[in-house]
Design an enzyme around this catalytic site. Sequence first.
Site, PDB file in Angstrom:
ATOM      1  N   SER A  31       0.846  -1.194   0.000  1.00  0.00           N
ATOM      2  CA  SER A  31       0.000   0.000   0.000  1.00  0.00           C
ATOM      3  C   SER A  31       0.882   1.245   0.000  1.00  0.00           C
ATOM      4  O   SER A  31       1.883   1.294   0.704  1.00  0.00           O
ATOM      5  CB  SER A  31      -0.886   0.038   1.252  1.00  0.00           C
ATOM      6  N   HIS A  62      -5.409  -2.847  -4.549  1.00  0.00           N
ATOM      7  CA  HIS A  62      -4.376  -3.860  -4.779  1.00  0.00           C
ATOM      8  C   HIS A  62      -4.478  -4.475  -6.182  1.00  0.00           C
ATOM      9  O   HIS A  62      -3.992  -5.574  -6.414  1.00  0.00           O
ATOM     10  CB  HIS A  62      -4.463  -4.974  -3.737  1.00  0.00           C
ATOM     11  N   HIS A  84      -3.357 -11.664  -0.238  1.00  0.00           N
ATOM     12  CA  HIS A  84      -3.159 -11.857   1.193  1.00  0.00           C
ATOM     13  C   HIS A  84      -3.856 -13.141   1.640  1.00  0.00           C
ATOM     14  O   HIS A  84      -4.865 -13.541   1.059  1.00  0.00           O
ATOM     15  CB  HIS A  84      -3.755 -10.673   1.972  1.00  0.00           C
ATOM     16  N   TYR A  86      -5.690 -13.574   4.140  1.00  0.00           N
ATOM     17  CA  TYR A  86      -7.065 -13.347   4.628  1.00  0.00           C
ATOM     18  C   TYR A  86      -8.096 -13.338   3.500  1.00  0.00           C
ATOM     19  O   TYR A  86      -9.295 -13.394   3.754  1.00  0.00           O
ATOM     20  CB  TYR A  86      -7.165 -12.039   5.449  1.00  0.00           C
ATOM     21  N   GLU A  87      -7.636 -13.260   2.262  1.00  0.00           N
ATOM     22  CA  GLU A  87      -8.589 -13.298   1.153  1.00  0.00           C
ATOM     23  C   GLU A  87      -9.127 -14.708   0.927  1.00  0.00           C
ATOM     24  O   GLU A  87     -10.067 -14.894   0.142  1.00  0.00           O
ATOM     25  CB  GLU A  87      -7.922 -12.767  -0.123  1.00  0.00           C
ATOM     26  N   ALA A 114       2.496  -1.791   4.143  1.00  0.00           N
ATOM     27  CA  ALA A 114       2.027  -0.821   5.136  1.00  0.00           C
ATOM     28  C   ALA A 114       1.840  -1.607   6.427  1.00  0.00           C
ATOM     29  O   ALA A 114       1.403  -2.760   6.390  1.00  0.00           O
ATOM     30  CB  ALA A 114       0.711  -0.195   4.696  1.00  0.00           C
ATOM     31  N   MET A 212      -0.206  -7.739   7.610  1.00  0.00           N
ATOM     32  CA  MET A 212      -0.917  -8.938   7.160  1.00  0.00           C
ATOM     33  C   MET A 212      -0.262  -9.550   5.923  1.00  0.00           C
ATOM     34  O   MET A 212      -0.919 -10.227   5.128  1.00  0.00           O
ATOM     35  CB  MET A 212      -2.382  -8.583   6.854  1.00  0.00           C
ATOM     36  N   SER A 213       1.035  -9.311   5.750  1.00  0.00           N
ATOM     37  CA  SER A 213       1.722  -9.831   4.545  1.00  0.00           C
ATOM     38  C   SER A 213       3.192 -10.073   4.851  1.00  0.00           C
ATOM     39  O   SER A 213       3.599 -10.117   6.009  1.00  0.00           O
ATOM     40  CB  SER A 213       1.581  -8.822   3.397  1.00  0.00           C
ATOM     41  N   HIS A 248      -9.144   0.979   6.924  1.00  0.00           N
ATOM     42  CA  HIS A 248      -8.310   0.710   5.745  1.00  0.00           C
ATOM     43  C   HIS A 248      -7.987   2.017   5.025  1.00  0.00           C
ATOM     44  O   HIS A 248      -6.878   2.213   4.530  1.00  0.00           O
ATOM     45  CB  HIS A 248      -9.042  -0.260   4.810  1.00  0.00           C
TER      46      HIS A 248
HETATM   47  N1  HPA Z   1      -2.421  -3.903  11.837  1.00  0.00           N
HETATM   48  C1  HPA Z   1      -2.267  -4.856  10.897  1.00  0.00           C
HETATM   49  N2  HPA Z   1      -1.990  -4.590   9.638  1.00  0.00           N
HETATM   50  C2  HPA Z   1      -1.844  -3.305   9.296  1.00  0.00           C
HETATM   51  C3  HPA Z   1      -1.982  -2.260  10.224  1.00  0.00           C
HETATM   52  C4  HPA Z   1      -2.285  -2.586  11.578  1.00  0.00           C
HETATM   53  O1  HPA Z   1      -2.426  -1.719  12.453  1.00  0.00           O
HETATM   54  N3  HPA Z   1      -1.758  -1.100   9.559  1.00  0.00           N
HETATM   55  C5  HPA Z   1      -1.485  -1.442   8.265  1.00  0.00           C
HETATM   56  N4  HPA Z   1      -1.538  -2.770   8.103  1.00  0.00           N
END
Ligand code: HPA
Length: 278
Positions: A31, A62, A84, A86-87, A114, A212-213, A248
């Site tokens: 991101s 994405h 990801h 989670y998808e 990010a 998350m990656s 997000h």
């Molecule tokens: N937590 C998890 N994943 C993230 C965050 C967060 O605070 N910020 C950006 N990706």
Amino acid sequence: MSEVYEKLLNCLACVRKKTDFVPKAAIVLGSGLGDYAEAVRVEYELPYGEIEGFPVSTVPGHAGKFIFGFIDDIPVVCMKGRVHYYEGYPVSDVVLPTRLMKLMGAQILFLTNAAGGVNTSFHAGDLMLIRDHISVFAPNPLIGANIDELGVRFPDMSTIYDRKLQQLIRGTARENGIYLQEGVYAQLTGPSFESPAEIRMMRTLGCDAVGMSTVVEAIAANHMGMKVCGISCISNLAAGMTDNPLTHEEVQEAADMAAPNFKKLVTESVKGMKQFIV
Ligand code: HPA
């Protein structure tokens, strides 16, 4: 042959029907680095949807394609968008693109993301060099029959993030006046953000940033003997560290604000990678 390896080879064959470009370095754009391709002298773009069996992201912001081109005279492949866990994809699909870029020729993997800042000295907008990671909250991408063609069953993970590449990125940040934090990144599955108690736990465990990656990709790359490096853009302080709820959109906005420095650091660091490419 394992199903996972067969799928990977099919994707490679599909790519090779479209382009014979051989990248030496692979860059995964998280991101905030979405329009990074500006820094690349683009030779060819390949939307993920054109690669049979390739996992295509469902997350807004994405949208996915491979961008093949040059930074200076270094041939690179950039992933604009990643999938990801989670998808809902199996983790073997999440790391398929990483493995594919290695099979295309990439020797170096530059991961970006990010992340939420867990270290109390971090601020939104900071960049963090990933020194090490915590993988135990994400599924290990090497579970299942080992793909011997890619690497060994029990790969060493004592220096996942290449020390010389870390040194290069540190030096590049210094030369360009970019303030660079350093720390340990942990991947959690998401998609929910963490609870404040989970963030306190992560801090106790020695984690500086959560996301998350990245970690599963770093493990798969290390398994294959790639040199790996990574930078997190701290888009927010993690849950419970401020009074604000996390969204997000906020993550994306903060990442966009940090983008100029983020891009500069990635581009200038890649230029310095020539010495590590054979
Ligand atoms: N937590 C998890 N994943 C993230 C965050 C967060 O605070 N910020 C950006 N990706």
